[in-house]
Design an enzyme around this catalytic site. Structure first.
Site, mmCIF file in Angstrom:
data_model
loop_
_atom_site.group_PDB
_atom_site.id
_atom_site.type_symbol
_atom_site.label_atom_id
_atom_site.label_comp_id
_atom_site.label_asym_id
_atom_site.label_seq_id
_atom_site.Cartn_x
_atom_site.Cartn_y
_atom_site.Cartn_z
ATOM 1 N N ALA A 64 0.790 -1.185 0.103
ATOM 2 C CA ALA A 64 0.005 -0.125 0.123
ATOM 3 C C ALA A 64 0.916 1.104 -0.097
ATOM 4 C CB ALA A 64 -1.053 -0.059 1.394
ATOM 5 N N SER A 77 1.398 4.066 -3.038
ATOM 6 C CA SER A 77 0.157 5.096 -3.781
ATOM 7 C C SER A 77 -1.120 4.927 -3.350
ATOM 8 C CB SER A 77 0.131 5.054 -5.232
ATOM 9 O OG SER A 77 1.803 5.390 -5.676
ATOM 10 N N TRP A 125 9.129 1.857 4.415
ATOM 11 C CA TRP A 125 10.224 3.235 3.919
ATOM 12 C C TRP A 125 9.859 4.011 4.965
ATOM 13 C CZ3 TRP A 125 6.436 1.281 -0.018
ATOM 14 C CH2 TRP A 125 7.061 0.392 -0.865
ATOM 15 N N ARG A 144 36.891 26.857 -14.050
ATOM 16 C CA ARG A 144 37.345 25.844 -15.014
ATOM 17 C C ARG A 144 37.622 26.434 -16.363
ATOM 18 N NH1 ARG A 144 39.694 21.188 -15.929
ATOM 19 N NH2 ARG A 144 38.716 19.821 -17.509
ATOM 20 N N GLY A 148 31.190 18.577 -15.901
ATOM 21 C CA GLY A 148 31.733 17.283 -16.870
ATOM 22 C C GLY A 148 32.409 16.207 -15.766
ATOM 23 N N GLU A 182 6.004 11.214 -0.107
ATOM 24 C CA GLU A 182 4.926 11.891 0.119
ATOM 25 C C GLU A 182 4.087 12.017 -0.964
ATOM 26 O OE1 GLU A 182 4.989 15.210 2.863
ATOM 27 O OE2 GLU A 182 6.848 14.563 3.953
ATOM 28 N N THR A 242 4.083 10.038 -5.143
ATOM 29 C CA THR A 242 4.969 10.279 -6.471
ATOM 30 C C THR A 242 4.309 11.404 -7.151
ATOM 31 O OG1 THR A 242 3.508 9.001 -7.509
ATOM 32 C CG2 THR A 242 5.514 7.639 -6.471
HETATM 33 C C1 LIG Z 1 13.590 6.985 0.990
HETATM 34 C C2 LIG Z 1 12.128 7.043 1.441
HETATM 35 C C3 LIG Z 1 11.417 7.533 2.698
HETATM 36 C C4 LIG Z 1 10.160 7.416 2.579
HETATM 37 N N1 LIG Z 1 9.567 7.805 3.842
HETATM 38 C C5 LIG Z 1 8.235 7.630 4.161
HETATM 39 C C6 LIG Z 1 7.699 7.764 5.569
HETATM 40 O O1 LIG Z 1 8.365 8.516 6.241
HETATM 41 N N2 LIG Z 1 6.449 7.753 5.707
HETATM 42 C C7 LIG Z 1 5.752 6.881 4.934
HETATM 43 O O2 LIG Z 1 4.274 6.664 4.972
HETATM 44 N N3 LIG Z 1 6.090 6.665 3.707
HETATM 45 C C8 LIG Z 1 7.435 6.984 3.165
HETATM 46 N N4 LIG Z 1 7.813 6.521 1.924
HETATM 47 C C9 LIG Z 1 7.171 5.925 1.031
HETATM 48 C C10 LIG Z 1 6.782 6.635 -0.156
HETATM 49 O O3 LIG Z 1 5.647 7.708 0.196
HETATM 50 C C11 LIG Z 1 6.157 5.671 -1.272
HETATM 51 O O4 LIG Z 1 7.267 4.819 -1.512
HETATM 52 C C12 LIG Z 1 5.537 6.458 -2.264
HETATM 53 O O5 LIG Z 1 4.261 6.979 -1.803
HETATM 54 C C13 LIG Z 1 5.063 5.499 -3.552
HETATM 55 O O6 LIG Z 1 4.565 4.039 -3.288
HETATM 56 P P1 LIG Z 1 5.208 2.918 -3.759
HETATM 57 O O7 LIG Z 1 6.788 3.014 -3.333
HETATM 58 O O8 LIG Z 1 4.500 1.856 -3.177
HETATM 59 O O9 LIG Z 1 4.982 3.009 -5.421
HETATM 60 P P2 LIG Z 1 3.941 2.617 -6.180
HETATM 61 O O10 LIG Z 1 2.383 2.920 -5.616
HETATM 62 O O11 LIG Z 1 3.766 0.837 -6.469
HETATM 63 O O12 LIG Z 1 3.881 3.266 -7.494
HETATM 64 C C14 LIG Z 1 4.858 2.783 -8.362
HETATM 65 C C15 LIG Z 1 4.820 3.358 -9.556
HETATM 66 O O13 LIG Z 1 3.554 3.624 -10.308
HETATM 67 C C16 LIG Z 1 2.972 4.939 -10.174
HETATM 68 N N5 LIG Z 1 1.440 4.784 -10.002
HETATM 69 C C17 LIG Z 1 0.817 4.330 -8.944
HETATM 70 N N6 LIG Z 1 -0.438 4.577 -9.051
HETATM 71 C C18 LIG Z 1 -0.538 5.219 -9.890
HETATM 72 C C19 LIG Z 1 -1.757 5.760 -10.519
HETATM 73 N N7 LIG Z 1 -3.048 5.634 -10.121
HETATM 74 N N8 LIG Z 1 -1.758 6.618 -11.761
HETATM 75 C C20 LIG Z 1 -0.369 6.718 -12.165
HETATM 76 N N9 LIG Z 1 0.867 6.224 -11.735
HETATM 77 C C21 LIG Z 1 0.692 5.470 -10.770
HETATM 78 C C22 LIG Z 1 3.752 5.712 -9.108
HETATM 79 O O14 LIG Z 1 3.664 7.088 -9.638
HETATM 80 C C23 LIG Z 1 5.137 4.909 -9.504
HETATM 81 O O15 LIG Z 1 5.583 5.617 -10.528
HETATM 82 C C24 LIG Z 1 9.398 6.575 1.750
HETATM 83 C C25 LIG Z 1 9.910 6.123 0.529
HETATM 84 C C26 LIG Z 1 11.279 6.112 0.477
HETATM 85 C C27 LIG Z 1 11.705 5.713 -0.881
#
Ligand SMILES: Cc1cc2nc3c(=O)[nH]c(=O)nc-3n(C[C@H](O)[C@H](O)[C@H](O)COP(=O)(O)OP(=O)(O)OC[C@H]3O[C@@H](n4cnc5c(N)ncnc54)[C@H](O)[C@@H]3O)c2cc1C
Length: 387
Positions: A135, A137, A161, A274, A346, A370, A372
């Site tokens: 869970a 996005s 994460w 440079r 470079g 927060e 994507t």
């Molecule tokens: C370094 C780091 C720190 C973080 N810190 C926190 C934190 O402190 N607290 C917390 O709760 N979370 C945290 N996160 C989680 C972060 O918010 C999620 O990784 C992010 O919301 C994306 O979720 P996912 O990684 O599951 O990607 P996914 O939801 O699996 O998405 C994968 C791709 O599909 C795209 N996508 C998904 N749904 C759609 C749609 N409906 N339409 C178009 N494109 C879509 C996304 O844009 C992305 O490109 C952190 C993540 C990282 C990497």
């Protein structure tokens, strides 16, 4: 009108004074350690101490809770100036705001009195646990459960994460409290404390950037929480979590602006020094056009972030749009500017003797967390189509 047109689009003096004060701390006490923090993937202890000594570690906490009561714009300026030298360190004030914002928005006074003062005093940090493995996005599909049991709740599940996990003492955790309830309205927010029985954190993730900010999973194995750990009403957890993000996406925009400014400043100094083909590379028009584009988009991003910060402070109804727009635009700009800055150096841009490759790696996360930037566009479109 009390404000003269000449005062518009110019920060009042106190904000520029704040910027100068943070910049001094950042350059004298934080920049020094940024490369080592990245290289060793270690928590920026020296920087945390410097932020605490100057009350920049959680500036958003109100005076009634022992904080300095910086408004949303002042908090952005702190984060921006710290990010200009070390993006990992800027996650200390940024995530202290992210973790505590659910309490500030929806917590009862007792919860706020218990948890905000230790953060204001610099004794504890606060993380925010929304995302899960399945869970990201799609936050409403979370599986972590809190089951009512007498006067308390039993929390079971996992979060992924989580920024500053292991370094923070407190965690706001969103959990499903009514599995058969309406999607998105069946979640409740709780505070979990380091040391709660059944609560553990995973190993630090090995990341592309922001290596000084620990990112770990959280595990809840039957963690018993009194009802006094609940933040806001039962069923309001996701609403609180998403309203929190409306406010804190602005701070990620500020982080992105800071990273981009650091990269531009470094690239500007380099191109003047440079020399190739018998002259400073800054004299080539191809280089000048790149610099101009970088500075132009950065200025636009900064204005968007500051306008969104003002909306956050006023809690304006269109904050969702502006928070998402500021974060999305500023992070795309930061990725472009840091990539171009590497190009301007470079080969020197590609190696660790200069901070540009770190800044480029650090910038990438601002397009992902927060929500994507695809999700930010969904938030903006939803707002446009609703109004
Ligand atoms: C370094 C780091 C720190 C973080 N810190 C926190 C934190 O402190 N607290 C917390 O709760 N979370 C945290 N996160 C989680 C972060 O918010 C999620 O990784 C992010 O919301 C994306 O979720 P996912 O990684 O599951 O990607 P996914 O939801 O699996 O998405 C994968 C791709 O599909 C795209 N996508 C998904 N749904 C759609 C749609 N409906 N339409 C178009 N494109 C879509 C996304 O844009 C992305 O490109 C952190 C993540 C990282 C990497």
């Amino acid at each position: 009108m009390s404000t003269s047109t000449f005062d518009l689009f110019q920060l009042p003096d106190e904000y520029e004074e704040l910027r100068a004060a943070v910049r001094t701390v950042a350059e004298e006490k934080i920049a020094l350690f940024a490369a080592d923090v990245d290289e060793q993937s270690r928590f920026p202890t020296e920087a945390y101490d410097a932020l605490r000594a100057t009350d920049f570690h959680a500036p958003h906490i109100g005076e009634e809770y022992g904080g300095v009561g910086a408004d949303a714009l002042a908090t952005c300026i702190v984060i921006e100036e710290v990010a200009r030298v070390c993006a990992s360190t800027s996650l200390i004030p940024a995530v202290n705001k992210l973790g505590t914002m659910p309490l500030i928005l929806a917590g009862c006074d007792e919860v706020k009195q218990r948890y905000l003062p230790p953060v204001a005093r610099g004794e504890a940090m606060f993380s925010y646990g929304l995302s899960e493995r399945e869970a990201g996005s799609d936050t409403a599909s979370m599986r972590t459960r809190a089951v009512a049991d007498g006067d308390s709740w039993v929390l079971t599940g996992q979060k992924s994460w989580i920024t500053n996990a292991g370094a923070s003492r407190y965690y706001t955790v969103m959990a499903v409290t009514d599995p058969d309830g309406p999607r998105g309205r069946n979640v409740t927010a709780f505070v979990v404390e380091e040391g709660d029985e059944g609560f553990t954190v995973g190993e630090p993730e090995r990341k592309l950037g922001i290596k000084g900010s620990p990112t770990r999973e959280l595990f809840f194995d039957g963690v018993r929480l009194g009802d006094d750990r609940r933040v806001g009403n039962v069923g309001d957890g996701l609403k609180i979590a998403l309203r929190t993000l409306d406010h804190t996406r602005v701070t990620i925009g500020a982080q992105a602006v800071g990273i981009a400014q650091g990269a531009l400043d470094h690239a500007l100094a380099y191109v003047k020094e440079r020399r190739q083909f018998g002259k400073a590379i800054a004299e080539f028009q191809g280089i000048q056009f790149m610099l101009a584009d970088m500075a132009m988009t950065l200025a636009a991003a900064r204005q968007m972030v500051y306008a969104a910060a003002a909306k956050s402070e006023r809690d304006d109804p269109d904050l969702s749009f502006f928070g998402a727009a500021a974060k999305c635009y500023a992070s795309d700009v930061a990725m472009q500017i840091t990539t171009d800055a590497v190009q301007l150096l470079g080969g020197a841009g590609y190696v660790r003797d200069h901070p540009l490759e770190r800044m480029m790696r650090d910038a990438k996360i601002t397009q992902i967390y927060e929500g994507t930037n695809q999700i930010q566009r969904m938030v903006m479109a939803r707002h446009l189509l609703r109004t």
